[in-house]
Scaffold this active site. Structure first.
Site, PDB file in Angstrom:
ATOM      1  N   ASP A 122      -1.439  -0.943  -3.723  1.00 41.52           N
ATOM      2  CA  ASP A 122      -2.781  -0.718  -3.192  1.00 41.52           C
ATOM      3  C   ASP A 122      -2.957   0.694  -2.644  1.00 41.52           C
ATOM      4  O   ASP A 122      -2.028   1.293  -2.114  1.00 41.52           O
ATOM      5  CB  ASP A 122      -3.021  -1.751  -2.072  1.00 41.52           C
ATOM      6  CG  ASP A 122      -4.479  -1.917  -1.712  1.00 41.52           C
ATOM      7  OD1 ASP A 122      -5.321  -1.866  -2.612  1.00 41.52           O
ATOM      8  OD2 ASP A 122      -4.766  -2.131  -0.519  1.00 41.52           O
ATOM      9  N   HIS A 142     -12.636  -4.841   0.256  1.00 39.52           N
ATOM     10  CA  HIS A 142     -11.594  -4.355   1.155  1.00 39.52           C
ATOM     11  C   HIS A 142     -12.043  -4.572   2.599  1.00 39.52           C
ATOM     12  O   HIS A 142     -13.227  -4.690   2.887  1.00 39.52           O
ATOM     13  CB  HIS A 142     -11.334  -2.865   0.912  1.00 39.52           C
ATOM     14  CG  HIS A 142     -10.552  -2.580  -0.330  1.00 39.52           C
ATOM     15  ND1 HIS A 142      -9.433  -1.768  -0.330  1.00 39.52           N
ATOM     16  CD2 HIS A 142     -10.701  -3.002  -1.601  1.00 39.52           C
ATOM     17  CE1 HIS A 142      -8.941  -1.685  -1.564  1.00 39.52           C
ATOM     18  NE2 HIS A 142      -9.709  -2.430  -2.348  1.00 39.52           N
ATOM     19  N   ASN A 202      -9.383  -8.630  -0.097  1.00 40.17           N
ATOM     20  CA  ASN A 202      -8.191  -8.007   0.473  1.00 40.17           C
ATOM     21  C   ASN A 202      -8.072  -8.301   1.965  1.00 40.17           C
ATOM     22  O   ASN A 202      -9.026  -8.090   2.714  1.00 40.17           O
ATOM     23  CB  ASN A 202      -8.235  -6.493   0.285  1.00 40.17           C
ATOM     24  CG  ASN A 202      -7.907  -6.062  -1.129  1.00 40.17           C
ATOM     25  OD1 ASN A 202      -7.931  -6.869  -2.058  1.00 40.17           O
ATOM     26  ND2 ASN A 202      -7.624  -4.787  -1.304  1.00 40.17           N
ATOM     27  N   VAL A 203      -6.890  -8.748   2.376  1.00 42.25           N
ATOM     28  CA  VAL A 203      -6.642  -9.098   3.780  1.00 42.25           C
ATOM     29  C   VAL A 203      -5.345  -8.425   4.232  1.00 42.25           C
ATOM     30  O   VAL A 203      -4.296  -8.623   3.618  1.00 42.25           O
ATOM     31  CB  VAL A 203      -6.513 -10.628   3.954  1.00 42.25           C
ATOM     32  CG1 VAL A 203      -6.226 -10.973   5.416  1.00 42.25           C
ATOM     33  CG2 VAL A 203      -7.780 -11.343   3.468  1.00 42.25           C
ATOM     34  N   HIS A 251     -11.781  -1.188   7.004  1.00 38.09           N
ATOM     35  CA  HIS A 251     -10.365  -1.479   7.192  1.00 38.09           C
ATOM     36  C   HIS A 251     -10.018  -1.536   8.683  1.00 38.09           C
ATOM     37  O   HIS A 251     -10.692  -0.942   9.515  1.00 38.09           O
ATOM     38  CB  HIS A 251      -9.496  -0.393   6.545  1.00 38.09           C
ATOM     39  CG  HIS A 251      -9.583  -0.347   5.053  1.00 38.09           C
ATOM     40  ND1 HIS A 251     -10.263   0.645   4.376  1.00 38.09           N
ATOM     41  CD2 HIS A 251      -9.066  -1.159   4.105  1.00 38.09           C
ATOM     42  CE1 HIS A 251     -10.156   0.439   3.073  1.00 38.09           C
ATOM     43  NE2 HIS A 251      -9.441  -0.643   2.885  1.00 38.09           N
ATOM     44  N   SER A 281       0.826  -1.206   0.000  1.00 38.40           N
ATOM     45  CA  SER A 281       0.000   0.000   0.000  1.00 38.40           C
ATOM     46  C   SER A 281       0.863   1.260   0.000  1.00 38.40           C
ATOM     47  O   SER A 281       2.066   1.218   0.285  1.00 38.40           O
ATOM     48  CB  SER A 281      -0.917   0.021   1.221  1.00 38.40           C
ATOM     49  OG  SER A 281      -0.152   0.253   2.396  1.00 38.40           O
ATOM     50  N   THR A 310      -5.075  -6.589   8.042  1.00 44.38           N
ATOM     51  CA  THR A 310      -4.996  -6.536   9.492  1.00 44.38           C
ATOM     52  C   THR A 310      -4.901  -7.920  10.121  1.00 44.38           C
ATOM     53  O   THR A 310      -4.242  -8.090  11.167  1.00 44.38           O
ATOM     54  CB  THR A 310      -6.208  -5.773  10.058  1.00 44.38           C
ATOM     55  OG1 THR A 310      -6.214  -4.446   9.508  1.00 44.38           O
ATOM     56  CG2 THR A 310      -6.168  -5.689  11.572  1.00 44.38           C
ATOM     57  N   GLU A 328     -12.052   2.653  -6.291  1.00 46.14           N
ATOM     58  CA  GLU A 328     -13.034   2.490  -5.215  1.00 46.14           C
ATOM     59  C   GLU A 328     -14.144   3.510  -5.354  1.00 46.14           C
ATOM     60  O   GLU A 328     -13.899   4.689  -5.619  1.00 46.14           O
ATOM     61  CB  GLU A 328     -12.358   2.641  -3.847  1.00 46.14           C
ATOM     62  CG  GLU A 328     -13.301   2.443  -2.667  1.00 46.14           C
ATOM     63  CD  GLU A 328     -12.583   2.508  -1.319  1.00 46.14           C
ATOM     64  OE1 GLU A 328     -13.139   3.133  -0.393  1.00 46.14           O
ATOM     65  OE2 GLU A 328     -11.478   1.935  -1.206  1.00 46.14           O
ATOM     66  N   ASP A 347      -6.972   5.193  -5.435  1.00 45.20           N
ATOM     67  CA  ASP A 347      -7.989   5.523  -4.444  1.00 45.20           C
ATOM     68  C   ASP A 347      -8.309   7.015  -4.455  1.00 45.20           C
ATOM     69  O   ASP A 347      -7.605   7.822  -3.846  1.00 45.20           O
ATOM     70  CB  ASP A 347      -7.523   5.094  -3.048  1.00 45.20           C
ATOM     71  CG  ASP A 347      -8.613   5.230  -1.999  1.00 45.20           C
ATOM     72  OD1 ASP A 347      -9.710   5.723  -2.342  1.00 45.20           O
ATOM     73  OD2 ASP A 347      -8.371   4.841  -0.841  1.00 45.20           O
TER      74      ASP A 347
END
Length: 284
Positions: free
Chosen positions: A84, A211, A233-234, A183, A50, A236, A136, A106
């Site tokens: 990302d 997300h 999307n993974v 998120h 990211s 955390t 997004e 984004d």
């Protein structure tokens, strides 16, 4: 194995009616854990870095990209490299120059017309370089430094009619949508709007992206894939596994100073998390 592309993995998943998981990379251990988990599960995966991770590494995209790409090359799993949540125009240009085959742009915090304008320009530039572009629409929220956002508040979720117009106006290759996830959730309690996911699937001709999947229970993820999500999307969840093992090791061994002692179990915990999500999607 030669690095594959996000577009190829997304197309394959879409044809099979399944989804591909994209895991956030912060450290080298993250990248190694994703590769190990993918090898263990026998599934492909996406390694995604990211804009915040780039900032963590001093603002330069080169070193973290080179290290992550090297992990992908030596792995026996099929792994793609993705950038990302790109907000900075300079980072977008750097991503093109660094050889990324896919980027998530984004502009979701902008007003709708400004989002369309910024995203369409990024798509034009990306497609000139053969780069697959995700964007997004709606507000997933929850990223560090952002104000708190209720995933169920009016106006937050993605509207299907607006999504159809947005995809047509921008030419994006995939669309991240707001359907109830957020998120940075450390507990898996998010409830998704599966009717909305199905409506968005029917409204737009491009793959849908979820997300904030770390906070979504397994059963909800399976239902989301069945309803039309193609990229999951993974992030955390990997950090939770990593930090939990570091804390536990240092609590049990307070005099340890060699980071390898606690990074090994931390990396293994992340690999187990990766394998779990990939197994979940393979069975969806």
């Amino acid at each position: 194995m030669p690095q594959t592309s996000t577009a190829e993995l997304i197309d394959e998943a879409g044809e099979k009616g399944t989804a591909v998981a994209a895991f956030n990379v912060i450290t080298l251990e993250h990248a190694e854990a994703v590769a190990a988990g993918a090898e263990r599960a026998g599934s492909p995966a996406i390694l995604q870095i990211s804009e915040n991770a780039v900032k963590f590494h001093g603002g330069s995209i080169q070193a973290v990209t080179a290290a992550t790409a090297a992990v992908a090359r030596v792995s026996s799993a099929r792994l793609a490299l993705h950038l990302d949540h790109v907000v900075s125009a300079d980072l977008l240009t750097a991503a093109f120059d660094a050889g990324y085959g896919s980027v998530m742009v984004d502009a979701s915090k902008l007003a709708y017309e400004d989002n369309v304008r910024a995203t369409a320009d990024a798509v034009r530039r990306g497609h000139e370089r053969g780069v697959w572009i995700e964007a997004e629409l709606g507000r997933v929220g929850g990223k560090e430094g952002e104000p708190a956002l209720d995933a169920h508040a009016p106006g937050v979720r993605t509207d299907p009619a607006e999504a159809a117009a947005y995809v047509a106006a921008t030419g994006v290759d995939a669309l991240a949508v707001a359907v109830g996830s957020s998120h940075a959730m450390t507990e898996r309690t998010a409830a998704l709007d599966h009717e909305l996911i199905a409506a968005l699937r029917d409204a737009v001709p491009v793959p849908l992206v979820l997300h904030g999947s770390s906070g979504v229970p397994d059963t909800e993820i399976r239902r989301a894939v069945a309803a039309g999500m193609v990229k999951i999307n993974v992030g955390t969840a990997l950090n939770t596994a990593f930090t939990g093992e570091v804390r536990a090791f240092l609590a049990a061994h307070p005099t340890t100073v060699d980071p390898r002692k606690y990074l090994v179990p931390a990396r293994e915990a992340m690999a187990g998390t990766v394998a779990h999500f990939l197994g979940l999607l393979a069975g969806s």
